[in-house]
Write a protein that holds these residues in place. Sequence first.
Motif, PDB file in Angstrom:
ATOM      1  N   CYS A  65     -96.237 -34.154  88.241  1.00 54.15           N
ATOM      2  CA  CYS A  65     -95.338 -33.625  88.749  1.00 54.15           C
ATOM      3  C   CYS A  65     -95.041 -34.852  90.279  1.00 54.15           C
ATOM      4  O   CYS A  65     -96.526 -34.714  91.008  1.00 54.15           O
ATOM      5  N   SER A  70     -92.451 -34.725  93.502  1.00 55.64           N
ATOM      6  CA  SER A  70     -92.869 -34.092  94.626  1.00 55.64           C
ATOM      7  C   SER A  70     -91.868 -32.579  93.922  1.00 55.64           C
ATOM      8  O   SER A  70     -90.329 -32.397  94.420  1.00 55.64           O
ATOM      9  N   PRO A  71     -92.515 -31.381  94.031  1.00 57.48           N
ATOM     10  CA  PRO A  71     -91.664 -30.545  93.817  1.00 57.48           C
ATOM     11  C   PRO A  71     -92.451 -29.786  94.737  1.00 57.48           C
ATOM     12  O   PRO A  71     -90.910 -29.111  95.389  1.00 57.48           O
ATOM     13  N   GLY A  72     -92.082 -29.621  96.203  1.00 59.95           N
ATOM     14  CA  GLY A  72     -92.250 -29.778  97.607  1.00 59.95           C
ATOM     15  C   GLY A  72     -90.669 -30.258  97.740  1.00 59.95           C
ATOM     16  O   GLY A  72     -89.961 -29.396  98.369  1.00 59.95           O
ATOM     17  N   GLN A  97     -92.297 -26.080  96.578  1.00 57.38           N
ATOM     18  CA  GLN A  97     -92.866 -25.079  95.715  1.00 57.38           C
ATOM     19  C   GLN A  97     -94.358 -25.983  95.560  1.00 57.38           C
ATOM     20  O   GLN A  97     -93.993 -27.897  95.249  1.00 57.38           O
ATOM     21  N   GLU A  98     -95.470 -25.556  96.452  1.00 56.79           N
ATOM     22  CA  GLU A  98     -96.704 -26.844  96.524  1.00 56.79           C
ATOM     23  C   GLU A  98     -97.584 -25.668  95.291  1.00 56.79           C
ATOM     24  O   GLU A  98     -97.303 -25.165  94.731  1.00 56.79           O
ATOM     25  N   HIS A  99     -98.894 -26.081  95.047  1.00 61.22           N
ATOM     26  CA  HIS A  99     -99.977 -25.799  94.573  1.00 61.22           C
ATOM     27  C   HIS A  99     -99.695 -25.267  92.476  1.00 61.22           C
ATOM     28  O   HIS A  99     -99.521 -23.827  92.433  1.00 61.22           O
ATOM     29  N   LEU A 100     -98.838 -25.995  92.381  1.00 59.94           N
ATOM     30  CA  LEU A 100     -98.462 -26.337  91.175  1.00 59.94           C
ATOM     31  C   LEU A 100     -99.279 -25.912  89.937  1.00 59.94           C
ATOM     32  O   LEU A 100     -98.670 -25.198  89.153  1.00 59.94           O
ATOM     33  N   ARG A 151    -103.065 -30.622  89.742  1.00 56.98           N
ATOM     34  CA  ARG A 151    -101.930 -31.465  89.799  1.00 56.98           C
ATOM     35  C   ARG A 151    -101.981 -32.979  89.880  1.00 56.98           C
ATOM     36  O   ARG A 151    -102.964 -33.156  90.580  1.00 56.98           O
ATOM     37  N   GLU A 159    -100.448 -37.106  90.846  1.00 58.21           N
ATOM     38  CA  GLU A 159     -99.053 -37.229  91.082  1.00 58.21           C
ATOM     39  C   GLU A 159     -99.686 -39.273  91.725  1.00 58.21           C
ATOM     40  O   GLU A 159    -100.034 -39.614  92.474  1.00 58.21           O
TER      41      GLU A 159
END
Length: 386
Positions: A49, A51-53, A58-61, A78, A80
């Motif tokens: 993933c 950039s969920p942040g 959301q982090e700690h995905l 996760r 990146e």
Amino acid sequence: MREVAIIGVGMVECGELWEKSLRTIWAGAALAALEDAGVDSVDHITVGCMSPGLFVGQEHLASLLADELGMAGVAATRVESACASGGLALRAGIAEVASGLADVVLVSGVEKMTDVDGADATYALGSAADQEWEGFHGITFPGLYAMMARAHMAHHGTTSRQLAAVAAKNHANGLLNPHAQFHLKVSIDDVLASTMVADPLHLLDCSPITDGAAAVLLMPLARAKDLAGRRPVVRVTGSGMATDTITLANREDLARLRAVELAGERAYTMAGKGPRDIHVAEVHDCFTIAEIMATEALGFFAAGEGGTAAEAGSTALGGKLPINTSGGLKAKGHPVGATGVAQVVEIVTQLRGEAGQRQVSGATVGLTQNMGGSGGSSIVHIMEVE
Ligand code: COA
């Protein structure tokens, strides 16, 4: 190292999935892969993933997604590498199984990009460029690839029509893929008449903003053969990764993708194969010029001949080497962190002979090429029917 097989694949339809959350989209793909494999427990989950942040706060995905699947307790990671995060998730999963750290690994990719508006999505994507030397000065990804396209045109005589031929082909393939974001027939003239985004790239030269997820299930080859019964088993025979300078200004030649060349060489060496052995490939066409440059970097065509080959139909279904039978990032969509895994879903589907109207007849060896940003990283995998 143990040999690694892909025993299950799954993905959700790509698009603007406003009614679904990131975790719901991801779970749809993960459950589809588990069901396809006939497996209900795993040792490790890898998640690509970008950039969920920035996209959904959301982090700690990886832990969140393991829990979403009712699998809290398993190991979950996760990874990146910008738009190559999905390819990296596969490579991380292969390392787990090959080394014996894990037996069954769910490899996944996801991105939820449409919860923010276009400006914020452009900012989030731009964080994969060199912020200090590129982003802060206003450059965007269409702008970076436009500079690469201009260099390719200057060095090799590549034309806007050749770029447009890539989009027309990939949209034609997308019409045959139920998971594609766009089911839209597009001609070369349509592409040339579409809005200019960053000269020479028109709207229809660009991949879109997409929500989506994809997953594949890995296990040791011997175990996969037992489980598969009469279904073809697909083995991962080559994995190569490489980096390049992120800043375009630091590259010797803007018309070459050095990370793709190196990742390709490494994957070919590991698999004991060369470009001529590949029957079908998914390459990273985030912009039409990227497909042309990738097909040259992977050795499918000589430097400067990727555009001519696309215009001549060599990369279309029925051509010498069908490229992006899924519709590619252009038409299937580009949910950035999911893209590298979605490419693998397409190649496994092809190698199993399950691609329906877009099936490449007799395909037994396939390749995926996933790219981070403007080529600062790239990951290549080679898969073969066992
Ligand atoms: N291809 C085809 N159609 C597209 C499209 C694309 N890439 N992007 C948008 N559209 C369509 C939309 O579906 C919409 O159609 P509609 O009016 O029928 O609903 C219309 O064009 C306008 O969409 P909109 O979302 O307003 O477009 P936009 O101008 O905000 O964004 C781009 C267009 C090209 C700037 C955007 O898609 C983009 O940034 N793409 C590149 C993504 C990227 O950089 N990814 C990472 C690569 S490394």
